[in-house]
Motif scaffolding. Structure first.
Motif, PDB file in Angstrom:
ATOM      1  N   SER A   1      -0.963  19.611 -38.040  1.00 49.72           N
ATOM      2  CA  SER A   1      -2.056  18.918 -37.361  1.00 49.72           C
ATOM      3  C   SER A   1      -1.466  17.889 -36.408  1.00 49.72           C
ATOM      4  O   SER A   1      -0.286  17.544 -36.487  1.00 49.72           O
ATOM      5  CB  SER A   1      -2.986  18.237 -38.376  1.00 49.72           C
ATOM      6  N   GLY A   2      -2.297  17.400 -35.509  1.00 51.54           N
ATOM      7  CA  GLY A   2      -1.850  16.439 -34.506  1.00 51.54           C
ATOM      8  C   GLY A   2      -2.022  17.017 -33.124  1.00 51.54           C
ATOM      9  O   GLY A   2      -3.088  17.564 -32.798  1.00 51.54           O
ATOM     10  N   THR A   3      -0.991  16.956 -32.314  1.00 52.43           N
ATOM     11  CA  THR A   3      -1.081  17.497 -30.958  1.00 52.43           C
ATOM     12  C   THR A   3      -1.071  19.016 -30.941  1.00 52.43           C
ATOM     13  O   THR A   3      -1.419  19.627 -29.928  1.00 52.43           O
ATOM     14  CB  THR A   3       0.076  16.969 -30.091  1.00 52.43           C
ATOM     15  N   VAL A   4      -0.659  19.637 -32.044  1.00 50.55           N
ATOM     16  CA  VAL A   4      -0.713  21.095 -32.191  1.00 50.55           C
ATOM     17  C   VAL A   4      -1.370  21.407 -33.528  1.00 50.55           C
ATOM     18  O   VAL A   4      -1.000  20.829 -34.551  1.00 50.55           O
ATOM     19  CB  VAL A   4       0.692  21.734 -32.135  1.00 50.55           C
ATOM     20  N   THR A   5      -2.333  22.311 -33.513  1.00 53.46           N
ATOM     21  CA  THR A   5      -2.933  22.818 -34.743  1.00 53.46           C
ATOM     22  C   THR A   5      -2.475  24.265 -34.909  1.00 53.46           C
ATOM     23  O   THR A   5      -2.787  25.123 -34.083  1.00 53.46           O
ATOM     24  CB  THR A   5      -4.466  22.752 -34.684  1.00 53.46           C
ATOM     25  N   SER A   6      -1.702  24.514 -35.967  1.00 51.92           N
ATOM     26  CA  SER A   6      -1.105  25.839 -36.126  1.00 51.92           C
ATOM     27  C   SER A   6      -0.720  26.057 -37.575  1.00 51.92           C
ATOM     28  O   SER A   6      -0.431  25.109 -38.309  1.00 51.92           O
ATOM     29  CB  SER A   6       0.137  25.968 -35.236  1.00 51.92           C
ATOM     30  N   THR A   7      -0.696  27.330 -37.968  1.00 51.73           N
ATOM     31  CA  THR A   7      -0.173  27.717 -39.290  1.00 51.73           C
ATOM     32  C   THR A   7       1.219  28.330 -39.176  1.00 51.73           C
ATOM     33  O   THR A   7       1.770  28.784 -40.184  1.00 51.73           O
ATOM     34  CB  THR A   7      -1.125  28.713 -39.972  1.00 51.73           C
TER      35      THR A   7
END
Length: 223
Positions: A103-109
């Motif tokens: 989380s933060g500036t990029v949301t990714s798994t």
């Protein structure tokens, strides 16, 4: 005229917004100033002609990657030249946990996460407790509670109670494919993948009385 000077630039790097800075990388000059150079100091020179200095700058952006509870992050936190490709950030969960997302500036798994530094990045890795299915099954003539597939957190406990139907009893309990004999309950302690429990029931013994017209009467017990 004919002055001895040592030009230098003070104040590099310069803030340029959140997580962004400008860094002097050198100069270009005319006249008595050397035509180019690196750093923020030109050194001593004698000024006898019209001269100029243009300071050259580059943009850098900041990477800050951190882990939430129950895990860690591997990253080279710090300043990167704008546009730097292939910056790798990876998350490692603690024992019994799994990585969920960034989380933060990029949301990714994605894990690891590969960045191109076209902006400043502030990232946090999130982790969650592993859940394991504990499968509980009862044979005919009874029940086990809780039954079916039960999700249990890593290292937690789950208790089962066995209920034979009237006139029946528990004959055997099989835990992880190993029979442990009859019991009225069973607890999995400190659960790890992937336990199972199966309970068998048998009919209670029945007494049979046979009465003879001549001779003695006899009892038989049948299972």
């Amino acid at each position: 005229w004919n002055s001895l000077l040592s030009p230098f630039l003070a104040g590099s790097p310069q803030p340029a917004g959140p997580g962004t800075q400008q860094v002097c990388i050198g100069w270009t000059g005319t006249g008595d100033v050397p035509p180019f150079g690196t750093g923020t100091g030109i050194g001593a020179l004698t000024l006898s002609n019209a001269s100029s200095i243009a300071w050259n700058w580059k943009t850098q952006v900041l990477l800050t990657a951190a882990a939430g509870p129950n895990g860690g992050v591997t990253a080279s936190n710090g300043w990167y030249d704008l546009g730097t490709p292939g910056v790798v950030v990876s998350a490692t969960p603690s024992n019994g946990y799994r990585f969920v997302s960034w989380s933060g500036t990029v949301t990714s798994t994605n894990n690891p996460l590969v960045l191109t530094m076209i902006q400043a990045h502030n990232l946090t890795a999130t982790f969650a407790l592993n859940l394991y299915p504990v499968v509980a099954t009862a044979g005919p003539n009874g029940a086990i509670l809780p039954s079916g597939t039960n999700l249990v957190g890593h290292g937690s406990n789950i208790a089962f109670t066995l209920f034979p139907n009237p006139s029946y009893h528990v004959s055997n309990v099989v835990v992880d494919a190993v029979g442990i004999g009859p019991t009225g309950s069973y607890t999995f302690a400190n659960v790890v993948p992937d336990p199972t429990i199966y309970v068998f029931f048998a009919h209670d013994p029945v007494a049979l009385l046979v009465t003879a017209t001549f001779g003695e009467q006899r009892w038989w017990a049948s299972a």
